[in-house]
Motif scaffolding. Structure first.
Motif, PDB file in Angstrom:
ATOM      1  N   TYR A 189      74.167  81.787  94.957  1.00  0.00           N
ATOM      2  CA  TYR A 189      73.192  81.411  95.972  1.00  0.00           C
ATOM      3  C   TYR A 189      71.846  81.147  95.309  1.00  0.00           C
ATOM      4  O   TYR A 189      71.458  81.826  94.362  1.00  0.00           O
ATOM      5  N   ARG A 190      71.153  80.148  95.818  1.00  0.00           N
ATOM      6  CA  ARG A 190      69.826  79.840  95.324  1.00  0.00           C
ATOM      7  C   ARG A 190      68.947  79.419  96.491  1.00  0.00           C
ATOM      8  O   ARG A 190      69.436  79.086  97.583  1.00  0.00           O
ATOM      9  N   ARG A 191      67.640  79.438  96.271  1.00  0.00           N
ATOM     10  CA  ARG A 191      66.730  79.000  97.323  1.00  0.00           C
ATOM     11  C   ARG A 191      66.854  77.497  97.529  1.00  0.00           C
ATOM     12  O   ARG A 191      66.980  76.740  96.575  1.00  0.00           O
ATOM     13  N   ARG A 192      66.815  77.080  98.753  1.00  0.00           N
ATOM     14  CA  ARG A 192      66.787  75.651  99.070  1.00  0.00           C
ATOM     15  C   ARG A 192      65.350  75.162  98.961  1.00  0.00           C
ATOM     16  O   ARG A 192      64.423  75.815  99.451  1.00  0.00           O
ATOM     17  N   LEU A 193      65.160  74.040  98.313  1.00  0.00           N
ATOM     18  CA  LEU A 193      63.823  73.501  98.158  1.00  0.00           C
ATOM     19  C   LEU A 193      63.314  72.969  99.497  1.00  0.00           C
ATOM     20  O   LEU A 193      64.087  72.419 100.295  1.00  0.00           O
ATOM     21  N   PRO A 194      62.021  73.111  99.785  1.00  0.00           N
ATOM     22  CA  PRO A 194      61.457  72.568 101.030  1.00  0.00           C
ATOM     23  C   PRO A 194      61.654  71.055 101.102  1.00  0.00           C
ATOM     24  O   PRO A 194      61.522  70.359 100.098  1.00  0.00           O
ATOM     25  N   GLN A 195      61.976  70.573 102.283  1.00  0.00           N
ATOM     26  CA  GLN A 195      62.164  69.142 102.517  1.00  0.00           C
ATOM     27  C   GLN A 195      60.937  68.601 103.242  1.00  0.00           C
ATOM     28  O   GLN A 195      60.646  68.998 104.371  1.00  0.00           O
ATOM     29  N   ALA A 196      60.221  67.702 102.580  1.00  0.00           N
ATOM     30  CA  ALA A 196      58.950  67.230 103.123  1.00  0.00           C
ATOM     31  C   ALA A 196      59.103  66.563 104.483  1.00  0.00           C
ATOM     32  O   ALA A 196      58.186  66.609 105.314  1.00  0.00           O
ATOM     33  N   ASP A 197      60.266  65.935 104.727  1.00  0.00           N
ATOM     34  CA  ASP A 197      60.442  65.193 105.975  1.00  0.00           C
ATOM     35  C   ASP A 197      61.080  66.038 107.074  1.00  0.00           C
ATOM     36  O   ASP A 197      61.402  65.520 108.145  1.00  0.00           O
ATOM     37  N   SER A 198      61.263  67.329 106.845  1.00  0.00           N
ATOM     38  CA  SER A 198      61.880  68.186 107.862  1.00  0.00           C
ATOM     39  C   SER A 198      60.811  68.791 108.762  1.00  0.00           C
ATOM     40  O   SER A 198      59.625  68.832 108.419  1.00  0.00           O
TER      41      SER A 198
END
Length: 326
Positions: A79-88
């Protein structure tokens, strides 16, 4: 025509899932830990001192909220952190949350157990290279031999970093790139966790009669505090062997003088799981976004990238990062 915006209920449901995932102290601690590295469920159980059923539940909630994602490495799931999605919808909130967590300190007990897990991983890597030092070249050629990336790596480093000063190479192998560094820098350090590998590098340096290179036995990043700062830090085809790549990059950033350069040569993400056993690879390469994210969080700015041609199903990425001058 612009894409139709999500309905209000869809937006609020999505945000509710994100906020639920982030609204628990233990899950926030898990996100802090995952900021250091990717971990399997059992490793996270050890780090957080809880049962597998409870950890699996928290990871499920984090995944549903878009805060973590799974990645297969060989027969294991990490498991790893999901990167922030700028368009979300929650992109800015997600980015602010991770920034706040990264600025905070881990609970002392969690930090101690995290170090124990990292040490166990490091011991596995050290034992592998102690057993297989003589076969490393043959195994490496199955993936990417030195000639495939050395010229491009040196070219990028030359453009990014002036001659003179000090360079540090982590995991120098048989010392071939140390010879290149010795010709460009006043002093060079080579750090490896296997004495057998250092002996091979020592022999290469002796043949070339290089006197400005010092070889050191130690772990990275544990040995970082005992080493002098450097104008260049080099990680050539070693990051995928290290138990904590994000921590390794962060330590390299701290080791650099202001304006210094980090050179990373490593594999792009691949799915050839046999490399775990045959070559001692801990990770199956890295996504472009992973390296840039880890370096950015460590205060480094991407300078230049090259992607080399595929060979035997593997692609090599060569990158330089710069530490800002204060």
């Amino acid at each position: 025509m612009n894409a139709q915006a999500p309905d209000a209920p869809e937006i609020t449901d999505h945000l509710a899932g994100f906020l639920k995932a982030a609204g628990d102290p233990l899950r926030l601690q898990v996100l802090q830990v995952l900021g250091q590295n990717s971990f399997g469920v059992l490793e996270l159980c050890d780090i957080m001192a809880m049962k597998q059923s409870g950890m699996s539940h928290h990871l499920k909630v984090l995944a549903q909220g878009g805060l973590v994602e799974k990645r297969r490495e060989g027969n294991s799931i990490f498991y790893r952190r999901r990167l922030p999605q700028a368009d979300s919808v929650e992109g800015a909130l997600h980015e602010a949350l991770l920034a706040e967590l990264d600025d905070g300190h881990l609970d002392p007990g969690v930090a101690e157990r995290l170090e124990q897990v990292q040490s166990q991983r490091a011991e596995q890597s050290r034992a592998y290279f102690a057993r297989h030092a003589e076969q490393v070249d043959d195994q490496q050629e199955l993936i990417a031999d030195y000639e495939q990336y050395a010229e491009q790596a040196l070219e990028l480093l030359t453009r990014a970093c002036p001659e003179g000063g000090t360079a540090l190479e982590i995991g120098p192998g048989d010392g071939q790139f140390l010879l290149e560094l010795a010709a460009r820098f006043d002093s060079v350090l080579g750090l490896d966790n296997a004495e057998a590998m250092l002996e091979r590098a020592r022999q290469s340096l002796a043949v070339a009669k290089r006197q400005n290179v010092q070889l050191i036995l130690g772990e990275w990043p544990a040995s970082a505090t005992t080493l002098p700062t450097a104008d260049a830090v080099v990680l050539n085809m070693v990051l995928h062997h290290l138990p904590a790549p994000a921590s390794a990059i962060s330590a390299a950033a701290r080791q650099l003088n202001d304006g210094g350069t980090l050179l990373i040569t490593d594999l792009c993400r691949h799915d050839q799981h046999w490399a775990h056993e045959a070559c001692g690879d801990f990770w199956l390469g890295f996504e472009e976004a992973d390296l840039v994210d880890w370096a950015g969080r460590a205060g480094l700015e991407l300078q230049e990238s090259q992607f080399l041609a595929l060979r035997n199903g593997f692609q090599v990425q060569v990158r330089t990062f710069r530490k800002s001058s204060k």
